[in-house]
Design a protein around this motif. Structure first.
Motif, mmCIF file in Angstrom:
data_model
loop_
_atom_site.group_PDB
_atom_site.id
_atom_site.type_symbol
_atom_site.label_atom_id
_atom_site.label_comp_id
_atom_site.label_asym_id
_atom_site.label_seq_id
_atom_site.Cartn_x
_atom_site.Cartn_y
_atom_site.Cartn_z
ATOM 1 N N SER A 1 1.117 -1.144 0.351
ATOM 2 C CA SER A 1 0.043 -0.204 -0.197
ATOM 3 C C SER A 1 0.928 1.073 -0.294
ATOM 4 O O SER A 1 0.203 2.013 -0.420
ATOM 5 N N TRP A 2 2.482 0.436 0.697
ATOM 6 C CA TRP A 2 2.572 2.830 0.942
ATOM 7 C C TRP A 2 3.541 3.048 -0.790
ATOM 8 O O TRP A 2 4.100 3.708 -0.489
ATOM 9 N N ILE A 3 4.023 1.519 -1.388
ATOM 10 C CA ILE A 3 4.983 1.920 -2.583
ATOM 11 C C ILE A 3 3.777 2.263 -4.000
ATOM 12 O O ILE A 3 4.653 2.617 -3.777
ATOM 13 N N ALA A 4 3.099 1.934 -3.404
ATOM 14 C CA ALA A 4 1.238 2.145 -4.616
ATOM 15 C C ALA A 4 1.259 3.772 -4.406
ATOM 16 O O ALA A 4 1.661 4.758 -5.176
ATOM 17 N N LEU A 5 1.249 4.034 -2.669
ATOM 18 C CA LEU A 5 1.264 5.447 -2.801
ATOM 19 C C LEU A 5 1.967 6.698 -3.188
ATOM 20 O O LEU A 5 2.302 7.244 -3.539
ATOM 21 N N GLY A 6 3.380 5.577 -3.145
ATOM 22 C CA GLY A 6 5.150 6.132 -3.450
ATOM 23 C C GLY A 6 5.142 6.421 -4.732
ATOM 24 O O GLY A 6 5.363 7.617 -5.557
ATOM 25 N N ILE A 7 4.542 5.598 -5.182
ATOM 26 C CA ILE A 7 4.193 5.692 -7.072
ATOM 27 C C ILE A 7 3.563 7.056 -7.826
ATOM 28 O O ILE A 7 4.058 8.220 -8.552
ATOM 29 N N ALA A 8 2.273 6.927 -7.295
ATOM 30 C CA ALA A 8 1.353 7.607 -6.693
ATOM 31 C C ALA A 8 1.699 9.561 -6.703
ATOM 32 O O ALA A 8 2.148 9.836 -8.043
ATOM 33 N N ALA A 9 3.342 9.198 -5.710
ATOM 34 C CA ALA A 9 3.613 10.757 -5.479
ATOM 35 C C ALA A 9 4.346 11.424 -6.781
ATOM 36 O O ALA A 9 4.576 12.123 -6.850
ATOM 37 N N ILE A 10 5.555 9.931 -7.171
ATOM 38 C CA ILE A 10 6.211 10.482 -7.619
ATOM 39 C C ILE A 10 5.542 11.016 -9.101
ATOM 40 O O ILE A 10 5.746 12.013 -9.872
ATOM 41 N N ALA A 11 4.655 9.856 -9.978
ATOM 42 C CA ALA A 11 3.800 10.182 -10.787
ATOM 43 C C ALA A 11 3.212 11.444 -11.194
ATOM 44 O O ALA A 11 3.415 12.353 -11.858
ATOM 45 N N LEU A 12 3.005 12.125 -9.974
ATOM 46 C CA LEU A 12 2.119 13.922 -9.328
ATOM 47 C C LEU A 12 3.598 14.491 -9.383
ATOM 48 O O LEU A 12 3.106 15.694 -10.203
ATOM 49 N N ALA A 13 4.744 14.229 -9.182
ATOM 50 C CA ALA A 13 5.882 14.774 -8.656
ATOM 51 C C ALA A 13 6.522 15.266 -10.199
ATOM 52 O O ALA A 13 6.742 16.713 -10.277
ATOM 53 N N TYR A 14 6.461 14.213 -10.520
ATOM 54 C CA TYR A 14 6.852 14.628 -12.667
ATOM 55 C C TYR A 14 6.118 15.540 -12.873
ATOM 56 O O TYR A 14 6.330 16.437 -14.339
ATOM 57 N N ILE A 15 4.324 15.987 -12.767
ATOM 58 C CA ILE A 15 4.078 16.869 -13.309
ATOM 59 C C ILE A 15 4.206 18.351 -13.331
ATOM 60 O O ILE A 15 4.575 19.200 -14.058
ATOM 61 N N PHE A 16 4.649 18.088 -12.154
ATOM 62 C CA PHE A 16 5.333 19.969 -12.033
ATOM 63 C C PHE A 16 7.233 19.739 -11.903
ATOM 64 O O PHE A 16 7.593 21.446 -12.234
ATOM 65 N N ILE A 17 7.284 19.061 -11.992
ATOM 66 C CA ILE A 17 9.330 18.679 -11.910
ATOM 67 C C ILE A 17 9.531 18.641 -13.598
ATOM 68 O O ILE A 17 10.404 19.401 -13.927
ATOM 69 N N LEU A 18 8.955 17.996 -14.300
ATOM 70 C CA LEU A 18 9.256 17.858 -15.622
ATOM 71 C C LEU A 18 9.531 19.103 -16.698
ATOM 72 O O LEU A 18 11.014 18.572 -16.883
ATOM 73 N N PRO A 19 8.653 19.832 -16.506
ATOM 74 C CA PRO A 19 9.043 20.986 -17.504
ATOM 75 C C PRO A 19 10.720 21.975 -16.524
ATOM 76 O O PRO A 19 11.111 21.953 -17.946
ATOM 77 N N PHE A 20 10.568 21.805 -15.543
ATOM 78 C CA PHE A 20 11.275 22.667 -15.339
ATOM 79 C C PHE A 20 13.084 21.556 -15.779
ATOM 80 O O PHE A 20 14.167 22.334 -15.596
ATOM 81 N N LEU A 21 13.282 20.511 -15.609
ATOM 82 C CA LEU A 21 13.801 20.014 -15.662
ATOM 83 C C LEU A 21 14.463 19.658 -17.324
ATOM 84 O O LEU A 21 16.021 19.568 -17.320
ATOM 85 N N LEU A 22 13.468 18.708 -17.559
ATOM 86 C CA LEU A 22 13.731 18.644 -19.362
ATOM 87 C C LEU A 22 15.080 20.463 -20.278
ATOM 88 O O LEU A 22 15.333 20.956 -20.708
ATOM 89 N N ASP A 23 13.770 21.761 -19.458
ATOM 90 C CA ASP A 23 14.774 23.083 -19.792
ATOM 91 C C ASP A 23 16.049 23.093 -19.435
ATOM 92 O O ASP A 23 16.706 23.736 -20.213
ATOM 93 N N ARG A 24 16.363 22.962 -18.290
ATOM 94 C CA ARG A 24 17.482 22.394 -17.422
ATOM 95 C C ARG A 24 18.576 21.604 -18.411
ATOM 96 O O ARG A 24 19.636 22.685 -18.608
ATOM 97 N N PHE A 25 17.967 20.949 -18.866
ATOM 98 C CA PHE A 25 19.327 20.378 -19.799
ATOM 99 C C PHE A 25 18.499 20.133 -20.970
ATOM 100 O O PHE A 25 19.688 19.406 -21.803
ATOM 101 N N LEU A 26 18.098 20.905 -21.666
ATOM 102 C CA LEU A 26 17.490 21.028 -23.413
ATOM 103 C C LEU A 26 19.172 21.100 -24.113
ATOM 104 O O LEU A 26 18.602 20.057 -25.391
ATOM 105 N N SER A 27 19.655 21.927 -23.206
ATOM 106 C CA SER A 27 21.063 22.392 -24.008
ATOM 107 C C SER A 27 21.584 21.470 -24.309
ATOM 108 O O SER A 27 23.033 21.858 -25.049
ATOM 109 N N SER A 28 21.503 19.832 -23.407
ATOM 110 C CA SER A 28 22.861 19.330 -22.723
ATOM 111 C C SER A 28 23.507 18.470 -24.532
ATOM 112 O O SER A 28 21.702 18.804 -25.247
ATOM 113 N N SER A 29 23.953 17.880 -24.433
ATOM 114 C CA SER A 29 24.657 16.670 -25.046
ATOM 115 C C SER A 29 23.721 15.731 -25.547
ATOM 116 O O SER A 29 22.733 15.167 -24.589
ATOM 117 N N VAL A 30 23.427 15.018 -27.074
ATOM 118 C CA VAL A 30 22.664 13.856 -26.858
ATOM 119 C C VAL A 30 22.304 12.631 -25.621
ATOM 120 O O VAL A 30 21.683 12.127 -24.756
#
Length: 470
Positions: free
Chosen positions: A345-374
């Motif tokens: 039950s707690w691992i399922a909650l952890g997965i949900a928390a990470i998925a929700l965190a992606y919604i807010f964190i991904l745009p910042f992280l992807l913009d931060r490293f967009l100019s890096s090499s492949v």
């Protein structure tokens, strides 16, 4: 540039510097291999050739251009065959913002399209982008020119390879007159030129109806696409019929598994303990695992396409990271044999928390490293996806162990139900993305794991089968 035709035309037109981007390295190799035939057009000192996705290249570039030209970038057939994984970021609102931001003063975006459908959708997208920049719809029309090949006959609702031109600053009347003269000299047919050739349906926006009304009265889907919902070639309003049929077939197959099984086990329950999980807890559990896993996986693959610049690379990196993490997570599930239901039950909650965190964190992280090499971007993507993959690998084997303690005869059934629900989840992910966006698909995946947490939380007092309880 494909076979190099556009580069050749640019050279013949006297372009001083040409930057060409081709996503298929095989096309560039072919042009170079037949250089003696094509005049070594890729070896000219003022021609630079890059392998990659054009939109991703523009976002990472610090250069400014006189013209950004997109020539028949996609075919409708190719896009229709791959809703979830096709790289359709070239015609989104954010894409046009990127193009306009990388133009010199008086620079232009020129798009060669196929027909009336993609022309109208490009038109509404451009108007929406200009509106977001504070330009009224009526004024936005002065930033747009549309011409096409002269087919020898005038059919009002038919466009044949139209050329759509967008500029951040409005065209003047004098410029419009010159463009009309040039188009007629070159035997081109104008579809819309501000001041001098303003024809319907393009001229309707502004004085007659709003952009929203223009979109709503259209028989096809002309809603501007965005990066989170990049299905430019989906002209169906609502769910595309083919996808709806596929979903109904998958839902029927799921019903074939679930309904007989539900009827058979409806009256069965563990009598030794009211707190013990019933078979329906596990039915919900493996259903949510199958659907939730695919919702999160497909949403993440699509999120990384623009970041990595290659659809196949995004698919490979994301899938590799999820499977590697999932494999290690499954291996580590041996370590949580004590109080497994509580841990699940707690691992399922952890997965949900990470998925929700992606919604807010991904745009910042992807913009931060967009100019890096492949390579760097690939490693960043792996580092981001791996934690979710690791945790998502734990619930399935752990659930099978708990199921074996209570209902060992149902292991094969639950395995099959999970597989069927995975197929259903993959189709559901695309449907949600088409209607609402991939962010909502990611959110739906998180909700599936939250449901597992909610239903199993009350059972966490158990640590084993009923006979082991006091």
């Amino acid at each position: 540039p494909g076979g190099g035709k556009d580069v050749l035309l640019a050279l013949l037109g006297g372009a001083k510097e040409i930057t060409a981007v081709e996503i298929n390295p095989g096309s560039i190799k072919a042009v170079q291999e037949f250089s003696s035939f094509n005049g070594n057009i890729y070896d000219f000192s003022n021609v630079k050739i890059f392998v990659g996705d054009g939109r991703s290249f523009v976002r990472r570039s610090s250069e400014r251009y006189d013209i950004i030209y997109l020539s028949l970038v996609f075919t409708q057939k190719a896009s229709m065959l791959g809703y979830s994984l096709a790289e359709n970021y070239v015609f989104t609102k954010e894409a046009f913002d990127d193009y306009l931001d990388h133009l010199d003063e008086d620079g232009r975006v020129a798009v060669l399209l196929h027909d009336s459908s993609d022309l109208l959708k490009t038109f509404t997208t451009a108007i929406s982008v200009l509106q977001d920049r504070g330009i009224s719809p009526e004024q936005a029309l002065k930033h747009i020119i549309i011409i096409q090949e002269n087919m020898g006959m005038e059919i009002p609702d038919l466009a044949h390879f139209p050329l759509f031109i967008l500029r951040e600053s409005p065209f003047t009347r004098e410029e419009a007159v010159d463009i009309l003269k040039t188009a007629l000299i070159m035997n081109k047919r104008p579809l819309f030129i501000p001041y001098v050739y303003e024809q319907e349906p393009y001229s309707l926006i502004g004085p007659s109806i709003s952009l929203e009304e223009f979109i709503s009265i259209s028989p096809i889907n002309l809603k501007p696409v965005v990066d989170d919902r990049p299905f430019f070639y989906n002209f169906d309003k609502g769910i595309p019929p083919l996808l709806a049929v596929l979903f109904l077939i998958s839902l029927s197959l799921a019903g074939i598994f679930l309904i007989p099984y539900y009827s058979k086990r409806k009256k069965e329950e563990i009598k030794d303990s009211q707190a013990a999980p019933s078979i329906f807890h596990f039915l919900l559990y493996f259903t949510c695992l199958g659907v939730g896993f695919m919702l999160i996986e497909i949403a993440l693959i699509q999120k990384f396409i623009l970041f990595l610049g290659y659809p196949t690379l995004a698919f490979s990196v994301t899938l590799f990271s999820i499977l590697l993490g999932g494999g290690l997570g499954s291996l580590s599930s041996n370590l949580i044999r004590k109080r497994p239901i509580r841990n699940i039950s707690w691992i399922a909650l952890g997965i949900a928390a990470i998925a929700l965190a992606y919604i807010f964190i991904l745009p910042f992280l992807l913009d931060r490293f967009l100019s890096s090499s492949v390579l760097t971007r690939s490693l960043v993507a792996m580092a981001i996806v791996f934690p979710a993959g690791f945790l998502m690998g734990i619930p399935f084997p752990s659930g099978l162990r708990v199921l074996n303690d209570f209902f060992p005869q149902d292991i094969a059934w639950m395995w099959a139900i999970n597989a069927v629900m995975s197929v259903l989840g993959s189709i559901l992910a695309v449907i949600i993305a088409i209607l609402f966006g991939f962010t909502w698909a990611l959110l739906a995946g998180a909700l599936a794991y939250i449901l597992i947490f909610y239903r199993f939380r009350s059972l966490s007092v158990l640590s084993g089968p009923p006979e082991e309880q006091p």
